[in-house]
Motif scaffolding. Sequence first.
Motif, PDB file in Angstrom:
ATOM      1  N   VAL A 242       0.944  -1.092  -0.013  1.00  0.00           N
ATOM      2  CA  VAL A 242      -0.083   0.015  -0.077  1.00  0.00           C
ATOM      3  C   VAL A 242       0.830   1.349   0.139  1.00  0.00           C
ATOM      4  CG1 VAL A 242      -1.742  -1.390   1.256  1.00  0.00           C
ATOM      5  CG2 VAL A 242      -0.084   0.283   2.582  1.00  0.00           C
ATOM      6  N   PRO A 243       0.402   2.438  -0.327  1.00  0.00           N
ATOM      7  CA  PRO A 243       1.069   3.680  -0.036  1.00  0.00           C
ATOM      8  C   PRO A 243       1.745   3.745   1.017  1.00  0.00           C
ATOM      9  CG  PRO A 243      -1.042   4.436  -1.326  1.00  0.00           C
ATOM     10  CD  PRO A 243      -0.866   2.870  -0.857  1.00  0.00           C
ATOM     11  N   LYS A 244       2.741   4.449   1.331  1.00  0.00           N
ATOM     12  CA  LYS A 244       3.675   4.496   2.645  1.00  0.00           C
ATOM     13  C   LYS A 244       2.824   5.103   3.744  1.00  0.00           C
ATOM     14  CE  LYS A 244       8.373   3.974   1.055  1.00  0.00           C
ATOM     15  NZ  LYS A 244       9.654   4.274   0.822  1.00  0.00           N
ATOM     16  N   ASP A 245       2.054   5.898   3.420  1.00  0.00           N
ATOM     17  CA  ASP A 245       1.260   6.776   4.309  1.00  0.00           C
ATOM     18  C   ASP A 245       0.000   6.329   4.595  1.00  0.00           C
ATOM     19  OD1 ASP A 245       0.058   7.560   1.788  1.00  0.00           O
ATOM     20  OD2 ASP A 245      -0.125   9.542   2.277  1.00  0.00           O
ATOM     21  N   ARG A 246      -0.245   4.859   4.200  1.00  0.00           N
ATOM     22  CA  ARG A 246      -1.679   4.359   4.265  1.00  0.00           C
ATOM     23  C   ARG A 246      -1.712   3.003   4.662  1.00  0.00           C
ATOM     24  NH1 ARG A 246      -5.876   6.557   0.717  1.00  0.00           N
ATOM     25  NH2 ARG A 246      -6.933   5.613   2.271  1.00  0.00           N
ATOM     26  N   LYS A 247      -0.583   2.811   5.695  1.00  0.00           N
ATOM     27  CA  LYS A 247      -0.427   1.466   6.366  1.00  0.00           C
ATOM     28  C   LYS A 247      -1.620   0.861   7.244  1.00  0.00           C
ATOM     29  CE  LYS A 247       2.950  -1.722   7.974  1.00  0.00           C
ATOM     30  NZ  LYS A 247       4.395  -1.760   8.549  1.00  0.00           N
ATOM     31  N   LYS A 248      -2.081   1.857   8.042  1.00  0.00           N
ATOM     32  CA  LYS A 248      -3.244   1.574   8.930  1.00  0.00           C
ATOM     33  C   LYS A 248      -4.582   1.335   8.013  1.00  0.00           C
ATOM     34  CE  LYS A 248      -1.864   3.950  12.934  1.00  0.00           C
ATOM     35  NZ  LYS A 248      -2.141   5.199  14.213  1.00  0.00           N
ATOM     36  N   ASP A 249      -4.720   2.153   6.973  1.00  0.00           N
ATOM     37  CA  ASP A 249      -5.816   1.589   6.244  1.00  0.00           C
ATOM     38  C   ASP A 249      -5.555   0.603   5.538  1.00  0.00           C
ATOM     39  OD1 ASP A 249      -6.950   4.303   7.183  1.00  0.00           O
ATOM     40  OD2 ASP A 249      -6.076   5.269   5.226  1.00  0.00           O
ATOM     41  N   GLY A 250      -4.488   0.231   5.201  1.00  0.00           N
ATOM     42  CA  GLY A 250      -4.385  -1.245   4.434  1.00  0.00           C
ATOM     43  C   GLY A 250      -4.653  -2.353   5.640  1.00  0.00           C
ATOM     44  N   GLU A 251      -4.197  -2.138   6.780  1.00  0.00           N
ATOM     45  CA  GLU A 251      -4.429  -3.172   7.549  1.00  0.00           C
ATOM     46  C   GLU A 251      -6.187  -3.336   8.040  1.00  0.00           C
ATOM     47  OE1 GLU A 251      -2.257  -1.575  11.045  1.00  0.00           O
ATOM     48  OE2 GLU A 251      -0.451  -2.615  10.140  1.00  0.00           O
ATOM     49  N   ARG A 252      -6.810  -2.276   7.933  1.00  0.00           N
ATOM     50  CA  ARG A 252      -8.099  -2.271   8.048  1.00  0.00           C
ATOM     51  C   ARG A 252      -8.759  -2.934   6.919  1.00  0.00           C
ATOM     52  NH1 ARG A 252      -8.588   2.973   8.406  1.00  0.00           N
ATOM     53  NH2 ARG A 252      -8.376   3.218  10.662  1.00  0.00           N
ATOM     54  N   THR A 253      -8.398  -2.581   5.842  1.00  0.00           N
ATOM     55  CA  THR A 253      -9.128  -3.099   4.673  1.00  0.00           C
ATOM     56  C   THR A 253      -8.891  -4.474   4.223  1.00  0.00           C
ATOM     57  OG1 THR A 253      -8.894  -0.755   3.623  1.00  0.00           O
ATOM     58  CG2 THR A 253      -9.250  -2.506   2.076  1.00  0.00           C
ATOM     59  N   PHE A 254      -7.563  -4.908   4.233  1.00  0.00           N
ATOM     60  CA  PHE A 254      -7.463  -6.215   4.296  1.00  0.00           C
ATOM     61  C   PHE A 254      -7.653  -7.435   5.074  1.00  0.00           C
ATOM     62  CE2 PHE A 254      -5.066  -3.859   0.912  1.00  0.00           C
ATOM     63  CZ  PHE A 254      -5.738  -4.274  -0.214  1.00  0.00           C
ATOM     64  N   ALA A 255      -8.001  -6.954   6.480  1.00  0.00           N
ATOM     65  CA  ALA A 255      -7.957  -7.994   7.482  1.00  0.00           C
ATOM     66  C   ALA A 255      -8.336  -9.081   7.176  1.00  0.00           C
ATOM     67  CB  ALA A 255      -8.647  -6.999   8.701  1.00  0.00           C
ATOM     68  N   ARG A 256      -9.538  -9.109   6.637  1.00  0.00           N
ATOM     69  CA  ARG A 256     -10.350 -10.539   6.447  1.00  0.00           C
ATOM     70  C   ARG A 256      -9.696 -11.390   5.297  1.00  0.00           C
ATOM     71  NH1 ARG A 256     -14.204  -7.233   8.945  1.00  0.00           N
ATOM     72  NH2 ARG A 256     -14.787  -6.369   6.885  1.00  0.00           N
ATOM     73  N   THR A 257      -8.830 -11.156   4.668  1.00  0.00           N
ATOM     74  CA  THR A 257      -8.304 -11.834   3.410  1.00  0.00           C
ATOM     75  C   THR A 257      -7.798 -13.308   4.093  1.00  0.00           C
ATOM     76  OG1 THR A 257      -7.280  -9.788   2.525  1.00  0.00           O
ATOM     77  CG2 THR A 257      -6.418 -12.046   1.666  1.00  0.00           C
ATOM     78  N   PRO A 258      -7.064 -13.498   5.290  1.00  0.00           N
ATOM     79  CA  PRO A 258      -6.841 -14.875   5.452  1.00  0.00           C
ATOM     80  C   PRO A 258      -8.206 -15.721   5.614  1.00  0.00           C
ATOM     81  CG  PRO A 258      -5.730 -13.276   6.815  1.00  0.00           C
ATOM     82  CD  PRO A 258      -6.464 -12.441   5.967  1.00  0.00           C
ATOM     83  N   ASP A 259      -9.092 -15.086   6.259  1.00  0.00           N
ATOM     84  CA  ASP A 259     -10.237 -15.912   6.441  1.00  0.00           C
ATOM     85  C   ASP A 259     -11.056 -16.292   5.086  1.00  0.00           C
ATOM     86  OD1 ASP A 259     -10.051 -15.581   9.098  1.00  0.00           O
ATOM     87  OD2 ASP A 259     -11.117 -14.140   9.404  1.00  0.00           O
ATOM     88  N   MET A 260     -10.995 -15.263   4.109  1.00  0.00           N
ATOM     89  CA  MET A 260     -11.620 -15.665   2.843  1.00  0.00           C
ATOM     90  C   MET A 260     -10.622 -16.641   2.081  1.00  0.00           C
ATOM     91  SD  MET A 260     -12.308 -12.005   1.341  1.00  0.00           S
ATOM     92  CE  MET A 260     -12.997 -10.600   2.084  1.00  0.00           C
ATOM     93  N   VAL A 261      -9.398 -16.592   2.080  1.00  0.00           N
ATOM     94  CA  VAL A 261      -8.480 -17.661   1.679  1.00  0.00           C
ATOM     95  C   VAL A 261      -8.864 -19.129   2.136  1.00  0.00           C
ATOM     96  CG1 VAL A 261      -6.080 -18.684   1.313  1.00  0.00           C
ATOM     97  CG2 VAL A 261      -6.679 -16.241   1.211  1.00  0.00           C
ATOM     98  N   LYS A 262      -9.172 -19.180   3.432  1.00  0.00           N
ATOM     99  CA  LYS A 262      -9.452 -20.283   4.243  1.00  0.00           C
ATOM    100  C   LYS A 262     -10.745 -20.893   3.684  1.00  0.00           C
ATOM    101  CE  LYS A 262      -9.928 -22.625   8.642  1.00  0.00           C
ATOM    102  NZ  LYS A 262      -9.896 -22.544   9.909  1.00  0.00           N
ATOM    103  N   TYR A 263     -11.701 -19.900   3.809  1.00  0.00           N
ATOM    104  CA  TYR A 263     -12.957 -20.498   3.420  1.00  0.00           C
ATOM    105  C   TYR A 263     -13.328 -20.675   2.083  1.00  0.00           C
ATOM    106  CZ  TYR A 263     -18.145 -20.396   3.437  1.00  0.00           C
ATOM    107  OH  TYR A 263     -19.389 -20.932   3.249  1.00  0.00           O
ATOM    108  N   PHE A 264     -12.671 -20.007   1.118  1.00  0.00           N
ATOM    109  CA  PHE A 264     -12.958 -20.511  -0.415  1.00  0.00           C
ATOM    110  C   PHE A 264     -12.185 -21.739  -0.325  1.00  0.00           C
ATOM    111  CE2 PHE A 264     -13.266 -16.028  -2.085  1.00  0.00           C
ATOM    112  CZ  PHE A 264     -14.646 -15.789  -1.359  1.00  0.00           C
ATOM    113  N   GLY A 265     -11.121 -22.333   0.119  1.00  0.00           N
ATOM    114  CA  GLY A 265     -10.613 -23.618   0.031  1.00  0.00           C
ATOM    115  C   GLY A 265     -11.388 -24.703   0.534  1.00  0.00           C
ATOM    116  N   GLU A 266     -12.088 -24.199   1.526  1.00  0.00           N
ATOM    117  CA  GLU A 266     -13.026 -25.449   2.168  1.00  0.00           C
ATOM    118  C   GLU A 266     -14.217 -25.425   1.424  1.00  0.00           C
ATOM    119  OE1 GLU A 266     -13.896 -23.549   5.967  1.00  0.00           O
ATOM    120  OE2 GLU A 266     -12.052 -24.029   7.144  1.00  0.00           O
TER     121      GLU A 266
END
Length: 876
Positions: A242-266
């Motif tokens: 993400v842009p260097k000044d948007r790291k907190k916004d990036g953490e907020r936005t992409f937070a559920r990606t790991p759960d999606m990866v796991k669920y789509f596999g299931e």
Amino acid sequence: MPFESRVHARCGCGFSHAAESAEKSSTRPFAFAASPRHYERDRPFFIRHLALDVTLDLEKKTLAGKATLHIERLDPDATEIELDAIAFDLKSVTIAGKKATHSYDGRILSVHVSAKEKKATIAIEYKVTPRRGLYFLEPDEHVRDRPRQVWSQCQEEDARHFIPCHDKPHVKMTTEMRVKVPNGFYVLSNGELVSKETPKSGAWTFHWKMNDPHPSYLLTLVAGEFAEITATAGKIPLSYLVPKDRKKDGERTFARTPDMVKYFGEVTGVTFPWNKYAQVVVSDFIFGGMENTTATTMYEHILLDERAAIDVSSDDLIAHELAHQWFGDYVTCRDWSEGWLNEGFATYFEHVWREKHLGRDEYELGVKHDLDAYLGEAAGRYRRAIVTTTYDSPLDLFDRHLYEKGGLVLHTLRTELGNELFWRGINLYLTRNARGVVETRDLMRALEEVSGRSLGMHFDQFVFRPGHPEIEVGISWNRGVLTVNAKQTQSNADEVPNVFEVPLEIAIIDDKGKSRVEVMTMKQRVDSFAIPVAQRPAFVVVDPRMRILGDVSAKAPNDMLRKQLEKAPTARGRWLAAYALSKSDDAPTISALAERIADEREFWGVRAAVAEALGGIRGEAAQSALEKGLSAKHPKVRRASAAALGAFKNQRASDALRKKALKDESYLVEGEATRALGRTKESSGFDTIVEALDRSSWADVVRVGAIDGLAALRDERGAPHILARLKYGNPTRARRASVMAVPKLMTDRKGREALEDLLDDSDPYLRIDVARALSEYGDTKARGALHERLGVDLDPRVRRRIREALRDLGGDSKRAVDGIREELDKVSGEAHELRARIVQLETRAGIEKKDPKRPGKQANSRSGKKKSGKKSKSKK
């Protein structure tokens, strides 16, 4: 609904801040008279591996280096391999280090391969200044905060603008990239980072290698300066750049990606099929996202600040692009005519994730919104078969039919087969075709094989032929018999079935809440079904699970619909009742709707449907209920209430909306209130709308709402403000909204010429909207400028819009029709309010007739005056 659940653009399918107009005739064909048929291209040689060793020159916006292609013969008689390569400056072409015989016409590079060679290695040294495919960004005097970046966008056939390749989806190859960039830059590409060289001076070099085959349209190259966020999904490493000044916004936005990866596999039974997954956010990206294998590129609006996150989620876009890693990347459509196997699945998986994360009501609401989006395109631009080989450019296919209707086909298949069989079939489809190419028959056969069901008719009706059923259903009960009268009303156009064979499911609920479900097959244009029901039902829900991919409307007694609105066990059942009740303006109905929108325990989607219904009914009582809706806790209910209040053409509505336009915790509520403020046609809202033009917000939703508001207000004082925001340097979405506002605010030559000047703008989406706006303008003098642009524009989406505009462009008659339509809208609003007052007077008279001694009460009149013995005169 007044708005979609989806607020983001996606890959390929253009996003517009406003819905497509549905005023055009649905009989317009998708293909033009000269549109060719497309078939899978010959591939006498198979490209097994593509290696790039290139240098990026950001100042000159060029790429220079060498491409090495390892090929293998398929056709024993072939003597040439044809490679796509647009406007290359060729330095050398060799095979096994020796000069190769070749020809090049600026588009196709033909290289002679000896008939003796079963395998060969072709090396091409070249330099190119790409006009598409690879984009170089830098700040300028108008946009000083734009970063220096380079990013690729190869879908659908744009890799050829900077890489020599067989640029079709049915050829998959392993790839690698060695990329030299300025000191301090980071490079992202497909697969694994093999090495990086970062000397203190000179160019930095990154070497990426993709060991699994994938097509050219999924190649990626991104270079820039980013902050990196890391995570894991099981053993899969994840990264978000993400842009260097948007790291907190990036953490907020992409937070559920790991759960999606796991669920789509299931849910698919296939674990994430690649070695890593990265998501990189770049500036000025031409799509919402692009699912490059292992490394998705996202546009900047995916990042949410704290205020945007109140009622905006980026999960839909994240889920869509992630789902492509299975559907599109792992199994790939053989030809672009089969593109729904990529995009339909990705769109449907947005709803699959929403169901997992937010529940069934949210799932069904998302599906309903996709149906609305598809029906809008089908009623407005054209109807086409999802799978068609007749088109001008593959990108023409990336529309509401490919995305939304494709996803709806999957929803109806899952509803028909049930969860277990559907997902078992999807697993078979993925595993049988792993890392290969597919067509619709592969999906159909997998589902048939696990279910034992014949699905040919379903696919024929909804995938291979255009159109959908339009069904009117009437419900009545008399002497122990529930009668269901159904009629298909769709036009019998070419290739559209005269009759669709569909399951008509109804849920019958009695006074104790007990439900029974009856399913009838509708095989005729007009069908009638008689169902024994001893006691009159409390209510009946038609198509409760949306088994019908089409436009279904139900008519039932109002008391049943009101009970359905209150007691239906699903949110879908309740919002269906709200829409059905929007055609009634009696006092009990308005009271029931008002009660439902005020219930904070009710699902927000039902309350939004109620708001839309109240906006259609109008009248003083409906307006009062919507004004209360502006104070609802849920921001989406406030937003829907604001949108509905725009239908009320009075000062009171304007005053209520002005307060919300000035201040709400939600960006989207402020934007919608500002838009609706203009729709009230009250000039007193002008200053508030203008003030909002300079208010910053996520994705410029407030500014866009203000521009739309000025357009709706039709106040000539708004024209200078609109013209000022057409200029380059203004935010992109504001410029696009301003383009669409011009024909509504300016009827003279100045407006048309301002639009024509923008046909040469660098933003393809702006040019698309300019073509739309010139069509709306209705001035045939625009044809010359449109024809001129058509001859030079490289973007197929722009060319199609220009051709549509040239086909549909009318003269003075169109402007006259627009004027009549506006006057009818005004008269309709006055008639609604007058009828509401008559209903109130009739109700009052009925009460006094039953109880003549009851003291008089103040009537709900627009003037607010008490009623006397004399009848008050209504004002028109």
